[in-house]
Write a protein that holds these residues in place. Structure first.
Motif, mmCIF file in Angstrom:
data_model
loop_
_atom_site.group_PDB
_atom_site.id
_atom_site.type_symbol
_atom_site.label_atom_id
_atom_site.label_comp_id
_atom_site.label_asym_id
_atom_site.label_seq_id
_atom_site.Cartn_x
_atom_site.Cartn_y
_atom_site.Cartn_z
ATOM 1 N N LEU A 37 0.835 -1.204 0.000
ATOM 2 C CA LEU A 37 0.000 0.000 0.000
ATOM 3 C C LEU A 37 0.868 1.252 0.000
ATOM 4 N N LEU A 38 1.923 1.250 0.808
ATOM 5 C CA LEU A 38 2.809 2.413 0.843
ATOM 6 C C LEU A 38 3.464 2.641 -0.515
ATOM 7 N N ALA A 39 3.884 1.559 -1.183
ATOM 8 C CA ALA A 39 4.508 1.709 -2.501
ATOM 9 C C ALA A 39 3.539 2.360 -3.480
ATOM 10 N N ARG A 40 2.275 1.901 -3.473
ATOM 11 C CA ARG A 40 1.276 2.483 -4.377
ATOM 12 C C ARG A 40 0.984 3.924 -3.998
ATOM 13 N N VAL A 41 0.868 4.197 -2.709
ATOM 14 C CA VAL A 41 0.624 5.560 -2.226
ATOM 15 C C VAL A 41 1.747 6.488 -2.680
ATOM 16 N N ASN A 42 2.996 6.044 -2.516
ATOM 17 C CA ASN A 42 4.138 6.872 -2.939
ATOM 18 C C ASN A 42 4.113 7.127 -4.447
ATOM 19 N N GLN A 43 3.811 6.080 -5.233
ATOM 20 C CA GLN A 43 3.744 6.258 -6.685
ATOM 21 C C GLN A 43 2.681 7.279 -7.069
ATOM 22 N N VAL A 44 1.520 7.198 -6.429
ATOM 23 C CA VAL A 44 0.440 8.137 -6.753
ATOM 24 C C VAL A 44 0.798 9.549 -6.292
ATOM 25 N N SER A 45 1.483 9.665 -5.157
ATOM 26 C CA SER A 45 1.942 10.998 -4.726
ATOM 27 C C SER A 45 2.866 11.607 -5.776
ATOM 28 N N HIS A 46 3.815 10.818 -6.270
ATOM 29 C CA HIS A 46 4.690 11.294 -7.339
ATOM 30 C C HIS A 46 3.886 11.643 -8.592
ATOM 31 N N GLY A 47 2.905 10.787 -8.920
ATOM 32 C CA GLY A 47 2.085 11.018 -10.101
ATOM 33 C C GLY A 47 1.273 12.295 -10.018
ATOM 34 N N ILE B 234 -9.838 -0.071 -2.510
ATOM 35 C CA ILE B 234 -8.430 0.261 -2.346
ATOM 36 C C ILE B 234 -8.072 1.601 -2.977
ATOM 37 N N ASP B 235 -8.682 1.959 -4.115
ATOM 38 C CA ASP B 235 -8.341 3.244 -4.743
ATOM 39 C C ASP B 235 -8.724 4.417 -3.840
ATOM 40 N N ALA B 236 -9.858 4.294 -3.135
ATOM 41 C CA ALA B 236 -10.260 5.367 -2.219
ATOM 42 C C ALA B 236 -9.242 5.512 -1.086
ATOM 43 N N VAL B 237 -8.709 4.393 -0.610
ATOM 44 C CA VAL B 237 -7.695 4.433 0.440
ATOM 45 C C VAL B 237 -6.401 5.051 -0.089
ATOM 46 N N VAL B 238 -5.990 4.644 -1.275
ATOM 47 C CA VAL B 238 -4.757 5.166 -1.871
ATOM 48 C C VAL B 238 -4.830 6.682 -2.034
ATOM 49 N N MET B 239 -5.936 7.190 -2.545
ATOM 50 C CA MET B 239 -6.055 8.636 -2.741
ATOM 51 C C MET B 239 -6.007 9.385 -1.418
ATOM 52 N N LEU B 240 -6.622 8.824 -0.408
ATOM 53 C CA LEU B 240 -6.634 9.450 0.916
ATOM 54 C C LEU B 240 -5.217 9.586 1.469
ATOM 55 N N MET B 241 -4.434 8.518 1.361
ATOM 56 C CA MET B 241 -3.098 8.536 1.945
ATOM 57 C C MET B 241 -2.067 9.206 1.033
ATOM 58 N N ALA B 242 -2.275 9.162 -0.280
ATOM 59 C CA ALA B 242 -1.333 9.805 -1.203
ATOM 60 C C ALA B 242 -1.412 11.322 -1.115
ATOM 61 N N THR B 243 -2.606 11.870 -1.066
ATOM 62 C CA THR B 243 -2.753 13.317 -0.927
ATOM 63 C C THR B 243 -2.310 13.782 0.456
ATOM 64 N N GLY B 244 -2.427 12.882 1.442
ATOM 65 C CA GLY B 244 -2.139 13.243 2.828
ATOM 66 C C GLY B 244 -0.678 13.445 3.145
ATOM 67 N N GLN B 245 0.240 13.121 2.191
ATOM 68 C CA GLN B 245 1.659 13.337 2.489
ATOM 69 C C GLN B 245 2.312 14.359 1.573
ATOM 70 N N ILE B 246 1.513 15.003 0.697
ATOM 71 C CA ILE B 246 2.117 16.013 -0.188
ATOM 72 C C ILE B 246 1.345 17.332 -0.160
#
Length: 502
Positions: free
Chosen positions: A35-45, A65-77
């Motif tokens: 999950l972290l790997a996908r979150v990081n990739q989406v943050s970069h994207g 899972i996509d809803a979770v990824v967006m929540l955590m990816a936006t949350g670190q950038i």
């Protein structure tokens, strides 16, 4: 692995990548590391699309899972993330996207919007799995309903700090309020993640190192089966769910082992005392309640044993919160006397996006009111008398009458209309439309069907009236104002009503 000292999801995932993070609606599992790997990739994207701190990204996504990824990816950038109810009509979604100035919207294939991104794969493709540079905490900006006809974004100032500097405060707060702690636990998502509480609790669970089990929708038997299968320890529910659980036959209820439950947190609507007591008779003293709003967050809370000692209370002010009860002139009222509830907290303030007048109208100096009436007892426990005067809370979801009235009035068959909420044992309240037909229009079932068909493309189905009744004239003042509270009182006391119900 002991993760109790690690400051939230990103650190936990790096230290214990094999830990199970998410069990999706189809039963598939995703580890914290994946999950972290996908979150990081989406943050970069997202950054590669030109999005930077303070920009807005929206998601029209079902639970998954996509809803979770967006929540955590936006949350670190440092992005604002706006989860949008996918039941809304195209026009309603477009309004929110325009109002929030979304720089990008991510949807699933079934809820695509013009110019939107389908899923997170395109954002992640070709991007590194390592953490992005210059990480900084983002925030979720939920669009909340009200009584003025259109939802508004509840926006908070972004902290100038990385997530790991912010998370410990939330971990402490949750421990104080609902006894949630970091470690090996399982959280069950029972509601749509576009709502504030389910979305926030999903994020909290990951910051605590818990496994998140996601359901696509609420079904009483499915929920019981998942609790038993995954040894669920905590969940967030609304009172309507409890009511539906209690309607199951006794042999069905007895079939499932719910002894793993430690915290079942409920909010969003008042829970009848008898319903809450019956659930605790079944599940044990595991029901934690909090009261607040998207604007105030968790303002009051009560743990199970404290509630059993004071049935009906929604608790005392949560840590960092102060409360007061005021009359219509803003003067403080003594214990036991109902008035408007006001709260304030040192944890921060909010503003309605693009609407300073609405922000100011909700405040009394530094004090915010959700618009509800209640009283404090001598020990500082809050008891609610009524929800917001006009707001309809049905199944834990806020529905505002002005929007439904506007949709009905857009049709030629309606001269005037008042929409009210009336008590319902299962849903809390049902939507009732009192319609004054246009001259020459015959009231009755055929007109009801026509009006509901008219509402179809204009407002989401869950906002449609459950009952339509007809009136010769509605009681407006000479200035054109309509008191829905008086209309509601008249409706509830009137005998021999003629209705056209669905």
């Amino acid at each position: 692995m002991d993760i109790s000292g690690l400051p939230g999801f990103y650190a936990i995932a790096a230290a214990d990548p094999g830990r199970v993070a998410v069990i999706d609606t189809d039963g598939s599992e995703t580890t914290y590391g994946d999950l972290l790997a996908r979150v990081n990739q989406v943050s970069h994207g997202l950054r590669a699309r030109g999005l930077g701190k303070g920009d807005v990204v929206a998601g029209v996504l079902p639970n998954g899972i996509d809803a979770v990824v967006m929540l955590m990816a936006t949350g670190q950038i440092g992005l604002y993330y706006v989860p949008i109810n996918w039941h809304l009509t195209e026009a309603e979604v477009a309004y929110i996207l325009s109002d929030c100035d979304a720089g990008l919207v991510v949807t699933d294939a079934a809820h695509a919007v013009p110019g939107g991104e389908i899923g997170t794969s395109g954002l992640a493709e070709g991007q590194p799995a390592e953490a992005p540079a210059e990480r900084t905490a983002g925030a979720v900006m939920w669009y909340t309903s009200g009584t003025t006809g259109f939802p508004k974004g509840v926006q908070r100032r972004l902290p100038d700090a990385e997530p790991e500097a912010i998370v410990p405060l939330y971990v402490w707060f949750l421990g104080e309020v609902v006894d949630l702690t970091p470690g090996d636990a399982v959280h069950l998502v029972t509601s749509p993640m576009y709502h504030s509480a389910p979305c926030a609790h999903t994020q909290f669970a990951l910051h605590l190192g818990h496994t998140v089990v996601i359901t696509p929708r609420f079904d009483p038997v499915d929920i019981l089966e998942l609790i038993e299968r995954h040894h669920v320890s905590n969940a967030m529910m609304v009172p309507t769910m409890f009511h539906r659980m209690l309607q199951l036959p006794e042999d069905v209820r007895a079939k499932y082992d719910v002894s793993s439950l430690r915290q079942v947190i409920h909010t969003a609507a008042a829970c009848p005392v008898a319903v809450k007591q019956a659930i605790m008779d079944w599940w044990g003293p595991v029901l934690y309640e909090y009261y607040g709003s998207t604007e105030s967050t968790i303002a009051f809370s009560v743990k199970p044993l404290d509630w059993l000692a004071r049935p009906g209370t929604v608790g005392r002010p949560a840590p960092t919160f102060e409360a007061r009860i005021c009359d219509e002139n803003g003067a403080d009222l003594p214990p036991g006397e109902p008035g408007m509830i006001y709260v304030k907290s040192s944890m921060g303030s909010f503003e309605y996006r693009k609407d300073p007048a609405k922000t100011a109208a909700s405040m009394l100096g530094d004090w915010y009111t959700p618009g509800d009436i209640g009283y404090l007892d001598e020990d500082g426990y809050l008891f609610l008398c009524d929800r917001r005067t006009d707001l309809i809370v049905s199944g834990g979801v806020n529905i505002y009458p002005a929007e439904i009235e506007a949709a009905l009035l857009a049709g030629p068959a309606v001269a005037d209309v008042a929409v009210i909420g009336v008590p319902d044992e299962e849903w809390g309240h049902n939507v009732v439309a009192l319609v004054q037909p246009a001259e020459g229009v015959e009231p009755g079932p055929a007109l009801t069907a026509e009006l509901l068909e008219h509402c179809g493309p204009r407002i989401a189905r869950f906002k449609h009236p459950k009952v339509v009744e007809y009136r010769d004239r509605l009681p407006r003042t000479p200035t054109g104002k309509l008191s829905r509270s008086k209309v509601r009182e008249g409706y509830l006391t009137e005998a021999g009503k003629t209705s056209s119900s669905l």
